[in-house]
Design a protein around this motif. Structure first.
Motif, PDB file in Angstrom:
ATOM      1  N   LEU A 483      62.693 -21.841  47.302  1.00 22.41           N
ATOM      2  CA  LEU A 483      63.254 -22.644  46.223  1.00 22.41           C
ATOM      3  C   LEU A 483      64.372 -23.522  46.769  1.00 22.41           C
ATOM      4  O   LEU A 483      65.268 -23.040  47.488  1.00 22.41           O
ATOM      5  CB  LEU A 483      63.814 -21.758  45.105  1.00 22.41           C
ATOM      6  CG  LEU A 483      62.813 -21.366  43.999  1.00 22.41           C
ATOM      7  CD1 LEU A 483      61.729 -20.446  44.568  1.00 22.41           C
ATOM      8  CD2 LEU A 483      63.522 -20.676  42.842  1.00 22.41           C
ATOM      9  N   THR A 484      64.321 -24.788  46.447  1.00 17.13           N
ATOM     10  CA  THR A 484      65.324 -25.733  46.919  1.00 17.13           C
ATOM     11  C   THR A 484      65.598 -26.793  45.859  1.00 17.13           C
ATOM     12  O   THR A 484      64.676 -27.234  45.169  1.00 17.13           O
ATOM     13  CB  THR A 484      64.873 -26.416  48.227  1.00 17.13           C
ATOM     14  OG1 THR A 484      65.802 -27.445  48.564  1.00 17.13           O
ATOM     15  CG2 THR A 484      63.485 -27.027  48.085  1.00 17.13           C
ATOM     16  N   LEU A 511      59.585 -25.573  47.125  1.00 18.77           N
ATOM     17  CA  LEU A 511      59.445 -25.746  45.674  1.00 18.77           C
ATOM     18  C   LEU A 511      60.760 -26.203  45.038  1.00 18.77           C
ATOM     19  O   LEU A 511      61.812 -25.575  45.247  1.00 18.77           O
ATOM     20  CB  LEU A 511      58.979 -24.438  45.025  1.00 18.77           C
ATOM     21  CG  LEU A 511      58.575 -24.502  43.552  1.00 18.77           C
ATOM     22  CD1 LEU A 511      57.483 -23.475  43.264  1.00 18.77           C
ATOM     23  CD2 LEU A 511      59.757 -24.241  42.638  1.00 18.77           C
ATOM     24  N   THR A 512      60.671 -27.275  44.298  1.00 12.48           N
ATOM     25  CA  THR A 512      61.826 -27.801  43.553  1.00 12.48           C
ATOM     26  C   THR A 512      61.485 -27.803  42.071  1.00 12.48           C
ATOM     27  O   THR A 512      60.409 -28.256  41.679  1.00 12.48           O
ATOM     28  CB  THR A 512      62.169 -29.242  43.999  1.00 12.48           C
ATOM     29  OG1 THR A 512      62.496 -29.227  45.386  1.00 12.48           O
ATOM     30  CG2 THR A 512      63.354 -29.784  43.207  1.00 12.48           C
ATOM     31  N   VAL A 513      62.375 -27.259  41.259  1.00 11.67           N
ATOM     32  CA  VAL A 513      62.203 -27.284  39.805  1.00 11.67           C
ATOM     33  C   VAL A 513      62.993 -28.462  39.250  1.00 11.67           C
ATOM     34  O   VAL A 513      64.193 -28.584  39.491  1.00 11.67           O
ATOM     35  CB  VAL A 513      62.683 -25.963  39.165  1.00 11.67           C
ATOM     36  CG1 VAL A 513      62.562 -26.042  37.650  1.00 11.67           C
ATOM     37  CG2 VAL A 513      61.880 -24.797  39.699  1.00 11.67           C
ATOM     38  N   ILE A 551      58.310 -19.756  36.647  1.00  7.48           N
ATOM     39  CA  ILE A 551      57.564 -20.300  37.787  1.00  7.48           C
ATOM     40  C   ILE A 551      56.279 -19.526  38.065  1.00  7.48           C
ATOM     41  O   ILE A 551      55.199 -20.129  38.185  1.00  7.48           O
ATOM     42  CB  ILE A 551      58.463 -20.358  39.039  1.00  7.48           C
ATOM     43  CG1 ILE A 551      59.537 -21.432  38.837  1.00  7.48           C
ATOM     44  CG2 ILE A 551      57.644 -20.660  40.280  1.00  7.48           C
ATOM     45  CD1 ILE A 551      60.499 -21.541  39.994  1.00  7.48           C
ATOM     46  N   TYR A 572      58.849 -15.048  47.433  1.00  9.26           N
ATOM     47  CA  TYR A 572      59.779 -16.105  47.052  1.00  9.26           C
ATOM     48  C   TYR A 572      61.101 -15.905  47.789  1.00  9.26           C
ATOM     49  O   TYR A 572      61.665 -14.795  47.800  1.00  9.26           O
ATOM     50  CB  TYR A 572      60.031 -16.084  45.544  1.00  9.26           C
ATOM     51  CG  TYR A 572      58.799 -16.395  44.713  1.00  9.26           C
ATOM     52  CD1 TYR A 572      58.535 -17.691  44.285  1.00  9.26           C
ATOM     53  CD2 TYR A 572      57.903 -15.390  44.360  1.00  9.26           C
ATOM     54  CE1 TYR A 572      57.411 -17.976  43.526  1.00  9.26           C
ATOM     55  CE2 TYR A 572      56.770 -15.668  43.605  1.00  9.26           C
ATOM     56  CZ  TYR A 572      56.531 -16.964  43.190  1.00  9.26           C
ATOM     57  OH  TYR A 572      55.416 -17.238  42.432  1.00  9.26           O
ATOM     58  N   VAL A 574      64.986 -17.096  47.980  1.00  5.89           N
ATOM     59  CA  VAL A 574      66.012 -17.743  47.164  1.00  5.89           C
ATOM     60  C   VAL A 574      67.347 -17.667  47.896  1.00  5.89           C
ATOM     61  O   VAL A 574      67.722 -16.587  48.402  1.00  5.89           O
ATOM     62  CB  VAL A 574      66.145 -17.065  45.778  1.00  5.89           C
ATOM     63  CG1 VAL A 574      67.233 -17.727  44.951  1.00  5.89           C
ATOM     64  CG2 VAL A 574      64.813 -17.108  45.042  1.00  5.89           C
ATOM     65  N   SER A 607      66.387 -16.198  40.740  1.00  9.37           N
ATOM     66  CA  SER A 607      65.153 -15.423  40.555  1.00  9.37           C
ATOM     67  C   SER A 607      65.019 -14.942  39.117  1.00  9.37           C
ATOM     68  O   SER A 607      63.924 -14.957  38.535  1.00  9.37           O
ATOM     69  CB  SER A 607      65.135 -14.228  41.516  1.00  9.37           C
ATOM     70  OG  SER A 607      66.299 -13.432  41.353  1.00  9.37           O
ATOM     71  N   PHE A 610      64.303 -18.091  36.801  1.00  4.93           N
ATOM     72  CA  PHE A 610      62.946 -18.626  36.912  1.00  4.93           C
ATOM     73  C   PHE A 610      61.888 -17.529  36.747  1.00  4.93           C
ATOM     74  O   PHE A 610      60.717 -17.748  37.088  1.00  4.93           O
ATOM     75  CB  PHE A 610      62.772 -19.345  38.245  1.00  4.93           C
ATOM     76  CG  PHE A 610      63.614 -20.584  38.375  1.00  4.93           C
ATOM     77  CD1 PHE A 610      63.520 -21.606  37.446  1.00  4.93           C
ATOM     78  CD2 PHE A 610      64.519 -20.718  39.414  1.00  4.93           C
ATOM     79  CE1 PHE A 610      64.296 -22.741  37.561  1.00  4.93           C
ATOM     80  CE2 PHE A 610      65.298 -21.857  39.542  1.00  4.93           C
ATOM     81  CZ  PHE A 610      65.194 -22.880  38.605  1.00  4.93           C
TER      82      PHE A 610
END
Length: 626
Positions: A483-484, A511-513, A551, A572, A574, A607, A610
């Motif tokens: 996650l970034t 992965l970017t949200v 996610i 994942y 984080v 975590s 998401f």
């Protein structure tokens, strides 16, 4: 859906709107007329004064609520959603990040949202307290129990939040329907006995009231605003029920009932001035006062519930739009995504509400604090609506300026009339608003500094690929998701993982949200995937600010070709930053650094936010100087 089914659905939604949207404004008759006529030491209870005050209330409901909110502001919807933050997102659309005008628009929206929290504290306190004060009329011997009973009801209301409102919420609409019918019936009975009060619809009475009493008349507006508290809820809850049901309920039930009740109280005071002690409860005959007290208490509990739910909703939107740190969110309904419970916020609100009741003691004292929170948010809404009308609504300049002049004149008059009550209690919502504004501004600015610092330390992708070609890094089966917040460079967590583990998964997803400035993002627009080299993928997942950013569920729901996300084969990663003060050298002013670090410690992990299962997460710690 045929015409009958559509009409039945609209009626059901309108009934639901009565319970959620109109609880606040629906309980205003409990105290509004009394506060108006006792403002500043009181007015003589003569026909000219009573008609003048009723006329001011009538035109406040027509201009501010009916024309401004119901007719105009509710047209500015963000994909059907309303509220001050949704309106802010609309106003910011198309504006350049970092520009001075962008900062001004953002500041207006944040201040309006901040003042809403003052409203969220005052509404349950003043509503329940004003209902329980009916004991003064029903059973004077129980006066000493007003505060304990109020505190007990409020504690029970907040304790029950954790169980959700899905089942109880089904009763809200019918109870409020009975409440509004009761308001109308009580008022109509008095109007029939003294129909002269209907003359208050003539605006001349309002004008005479203001000019004949000079400064005292202007200050009266500070109490008149109590009649329109809750108007913001019409707009804020538009996404729950839709524009038509809310408008239909207002025109057919709420507005007529409110006007009949206010005019009925005025008719009562014309022939029974002593009823000014509590004109609402004196409307009812002796035999009906105990049932009325119980019904009023139920209505005020519903009003408090609606505002508490609204505070949860605004906070969730603020978190998604990066104005507040992440907090624990619990979903209390399997069917309604909007029904949530936030433990940290709930107990903060309860502490604030109890402190208010114990400090101010009476609803009259609380009324002085109420107006500033309400009118401040109204001013912010008017300014933002003007911006939206010009940029997105394509209004002509003269049309937008004319609407702005009319509504802003009324809003500013109400706001200034309340501003003089700072010493009497108006300081409270100003302090709450300033505190929340400071928190929002600090968090947003601090996160920008963090993102810039992380981007500075990011390793170019090409350098990593060259290192992988050398064979010094072993590849293992499975998928790693890093996650970034930076959709371009490599995340620091990836570099830390390589440094410590010396291995890399066969498939690596960066992965970017991205939380959009729209309420909901369609499933077909959810993913933005780009295949890089050496088994790397860059994936951007888009959510709306009212979507739940789950996610794993999003990845499982829509399978991405060539990129399997098997739950047991996906890990994942984080990053958890430990922030270190830089004493104002790198970004934040020195005085803001400890506040931002404190907020960061309160923030829940990415975590949790998401919805990533704990057994699939690896958290990588790193120190970051801000």
């Amino acid at each position: 859906m045929d015409g009958r089914e559509h009409a039945a659905k609209l009626r059901a939604l309108a009934l639901g709107a009565l319970g959620v949207v109109y609880g606040d404004i629906g309980t205003s008759p409990l105290y509004t007329l009394r506060e108006c006529l006792t403002e500043g030491g009181g007015f003589p209870l003569v026909p000219e004064v009573i008609l003048g005050v009723l006329s001011l209330i009538f035109w406040a409901l027509i201009i501010t609520v009916t024309v401004k909110y119901v007719v105009f502001v509710m047209r500015a919807d963000n994909q059907g959603e309303g509220g001050i933050l949704a309106l802010t997102a609309l106003a910011l659309r198309g504006m350049r990040p970092g520009h001075r005008r962008t900062g001004v628009v953002m500041a207006i929206g944040v201040m309006g949202a901040s003042l809403f929290y003052g409203d969220s504290l005052i509404t349950p306190a003043i509503s329940v307290l004003s209902a329980v004060e009916g004991l003064h009329v029903v059973a004077p011997a129980l006066d000493d129990y007003v505060i304990p009973i109020t505190l007990t009801i409020l504690v029970g209301l907040f304790v029950l939040q954790r169980f959700g409102t899905e089942k109880v919420g089904r009763l809200f609409g019918p109870v409020m329907l009975v409440w509004f019918i009761t308001l109308a019936a009580l008022g109509l009975w008095q109007i029939v006995r003294n129909p002269v009060v209907l003359g208050a619809v003539w605006p001349g009475h309002a004008v005479e009231m203001l000019f004949n009493h000079g400064w005292h008349g202007f200050l009266l507006l500070g109490a008149v605003v109590l009649a329109v508290t809750g108007a913001e809820a019409l707009y804020a809850d538009m996404g729950h029920f839709g524009r038509k049901p809310i408008r239909g309920a207002w025109y057919t039930i709420v507005l007529p009932s409110l006007l009949l009740c206010y005019f009925g109280q005025g008719a009562l005071l014309l022939h029974e001035p002593d009823a000014i002690e509590n004109p609402f409860f004196h409307l009812a005959p002796d035999w009906a006062q105990v049932p009325l007290l119980l019904l009023a208490t139920a209505a005020t509990i519903i009003a408090g519930q609606a505002v508490i739910s609204g505070a949860y909703s605004v906070t969730l939107q603020a978190m998604h739009l990066r104005y507040l740190p992440r907090m624990e969110v619990m979903h209390t309904s399997e069917h309604e995504k909007g029904q949530i419970y936030m433990p940290q916020l709930n107990w903060l609100l309860l502490a604030g509400v109890l402190l208010l009741v114990l400090t101010f003691q009476t609803s009259s004292n609380l009324a002085a604090a109420y107006g500033i929170a309400v009118t401040g948010t109204m001013v912010a809404t008017t300014l933002l609506a003007y911006k939206v009308a010009r940029s997105l609504g394509r209004w002509k300049l003269w049309q937008a300026v004319l609407a702005l002049a009319v509504f802003l004149t009324v809003d500013m008059a109400l706001f200034l009339a309340n501003l003089v009550k700072v010493e009497e209690g108006g300081w409270f919502p100003l302090v709450v608003g300033a505190a929340v504004f400071l928190l929002m501004a600090t968090w947003r600015r601090g996160r920008e500094v963090v993102r810039k610092r992380l981007a500075e330390d990011a390793l170019p992708f090409d350098l990593l690929v060259e290192r992988l070609k050398g064979g010094s890094v072993q590849r293992v089966p499975g998928t790693a998701v890093f996650l970034t917040g930076n959709p371009r460079g490599l995340p620091p967590g990836l570099l830390h993982s390589l440094k410590h583990y010396k291995v890399l998964h066969q498939r690596v997803v960066l992965l970017t949200v991205d939380i959009e400035d729209v309420p909901h993002v369609p499933d077909e627009q959810r993913f933005e995937l780009k295949a890089l080299s050496a088994g790397f993928f860059r994936l951007i997942v888009h959510f709306g600010f009212k979507d739940e950013p789950d996610i794993p569920q999003a990845l499982e729901t829509k399978r991405i070709p060539g990129l399997p996300f098997e739950p047991m084969e996906t890990t994942y990663f984080v990053s958890r930053e430990t922030l270190i003060r830089s004493h104002g050298k790198l970004g934040l002013p020195r005085w803001q650094e400890p506040l931002f670090i404190f907020l960061s410690k309160l923030s829940t992990s990415a975590s949790e936010y998401f919805c990533i299962p704990p057994n699939r997460v690896v958290e990588l710690g790193m120190q970051l100087e801000i």
